[in-house]
Enzyme design. Sequence first.
Site, mmCIF file in Angstrom:
data_model
loop_
_atom_site.group_PDB
_atom_site.id
_atom_site.type_symbol
_atom_site.label_atom_id
_atom_site.label_comp_id
_atom_site.label_asym_id
_atom_site.label_seq_id
_atom_site.Cartn_x
_atom_site.Cartn_y
_atom_site.Cartn_z
ATOM 1 N N SER A 88 63.680 -51.293 29.682
ATOM 2 C CA SER A 88 62.332 -51.579 29.192
ATOM 3 C C SER A 88 61.247 -50.849 29.971
ATOM 4 C CB SER A 88 62.079 -53.081 29.246
ATOM 5 O OG SER A 88 62.381 -53.554 30.529
ATOM 6 N N THR A 190 58.210 -55.373 31.194
ATOM 7 C CA THR A 190 57.244 -54.550 31.932
ATOM 8 C C THR A 190 57.412 -54.777 33.425
ATOM 9 O OG1 THR A 190 55.627 -54.800 30.177
ATOM 10 C CG2 THR A 190 54.760 -54.231 32.349
ATOM 11 N N THR A 208 55.812 -49.608 31.265
ATOM 12 C CA THR A 208 56.753 -50.189 30.293
ATOM 13 C C THR A 208 57.089 -49.184 29.201
ATOM 14 O OG1 THR A 208 57.087 -52.082 28.815
ATOM 15 C CG2 THR A 208 54.911 -51.132 28.811
ATOM 16 N N ARG A 218 52.960 -47.727 18.014
ATOM 17 C CA ARG A 218 52.515 -49.006 18.588
ATOM 18 C C ARG A 218 52.207 -48.857 20.080
ATOM 19 N NH1 ARG A 218 54.188 -52.801 22.816
ATOM 20 N NH2 ARG A 218 53.471 -54.845 22.180
ATOM 21 N N VAL A 219 51.103 -49.449 20.483
ATOM 22 C CA VAL A 219 50.731 -49.500 21.903
ATOM 23 C C VAL A 219 50.563 -50.969 22.260
ATOM 24 C CG1 VAL A 219 48.886 -48.971 23.549
ATOM 25 C CG2 VAL A 219 49.620 -47.232 21.892
ATOM 26 N N GLY A 220 51.041 -51.358 23.437
ATOM 27 C CA GLY A 220 50.959 -52.765 23.848
ATOM 28 C C GLY A 220 49.794 -53.024 24.780
ATOM 29 N N ASP A 221 49.931 -54.074 25.565
ATOM 30 C CA ASP A 221 48.874 -54.480 26.496
ATOM 31 C C ASP A 221 48.878 -53.677 27.794
ATOM 32 O OD1 ASP A 221 51.444 -55.760 26.956
ATOM 33 O OD2 ASP A 221 50.472 -56.849 28.587
ATOM 34 N N THR A 241 53.174 -59.631 31.393
ATOM 35 C CA THR A 241 54.373 -59.136 30.725
ATOM 36 C C THR A 241 54.597 -60.018 29.498
ATOM 37 O OG1 THR A 241 56.734 -58.635 30.978
ATOM 38 C CG2 THR A 241 55.925 -60.580 32.110
ATOM 39 N N GLY A 242 55.412 -59.524 28.571
ATOM 40 C CA GLY A 242 55.686 -60.303 27.369
ATOM 41 C C GLY A 242 55.067 -59.676 26.139
#
Length: 332
Positions: A88, A190, A208, A218-221, A241-242
């Site tokens: 990950s 992450t 991450t 897609r982009v995360g936090d 994380t999450g």
Amino acid sequence: MKRRNFIKNASIAGAGIAVANIISSCENKNSKVATRITNTTKIPLVIATWHVKEATAKAWEILEGGGNSLDAVEQGCMVEEANEKGQSVGKGGLPDREGNVTLDACIMNKKGDCGSVVYLQNITHAVSVARKVMEETPHVMLAGEGAKKFAISQGFQSENLLTDASKKAWEEWKVEAKYKPIINIENHDTIGMLAIDKNGDISGACSTSGLAYKMAGRVGDSPIIGSGLFVDNEIGAAVATGLGEEVVKTVGSFLVVELMRQGKSPQKACEEAIRRIVDKPDSDHKNFQVGYIAVNKQGETGSYSIHQWFSMTKYQNGMNEQIQSDYVLKES
Ligand code: ASP
């Protein structure tokens, strides 16, 4: 509540490594704020999301040798980015649904400067590219092809990040092709790391490959300053994380730091930030995980998550330990 009051109200637990009194002060518009690190402040220290003792050991080595917190968090995260078994982060990360490994990372220093990369491909050490963005460009964030071009111009090597194991996992996933982020996948998601060095200065970083089998693009936090990570050298820092979408919607890490500014301990601040997610009307939190870790200027730490089995690794007072996080859903 004023920052000065926060400092007065913050409780300092236990004795730690003695350091000389250091006063860092800064001017803001209306007042001069003094942040005192007392001789009970337990520094240096480093904390990280999940079970990543090798990463915290690397960061500790730097801190113990008198190095700064920025080098510590960068090099700590790099350990996991290079670890192909971790699916990950960095090399060996699980790909998006089209088979591309795309990385998100960011870093923040004691001055509040930050750098971030989103949707970066073919470069293992995304956190180091983020640091270069912070230090070598007039920008905060570089994305995709531009981020990669910049990394190459800075001497990073282009390589294939999709390992045989991750390719196999993706091919198996494609049989049913059902997108369902899994709670607490393998031993960590992450890597987020926060450190305080011997001078009392705080830095943070995270890295991450994002959610496995996400949509292309897609982009995360994690690369979003304030969501995946936030550092305020007067107050403290937090990292998440999450399920990144839920962290972004509540600007989670900034929220944790602001709650500490208002006088909450790192633990209580993490709990409140998680509550903001689970208390939403029609919250689907039974089906996703979010976890925060935080540290304040006094070297107190906290962690909290929605589901069980989130953990924090902490290296402090010469001890590298994994600490299980408290969580909301006791019945799960
Ligand atoms: N927060 C990361 C993201 O949403 C993934 C994770 O930590 O599991 O991209």
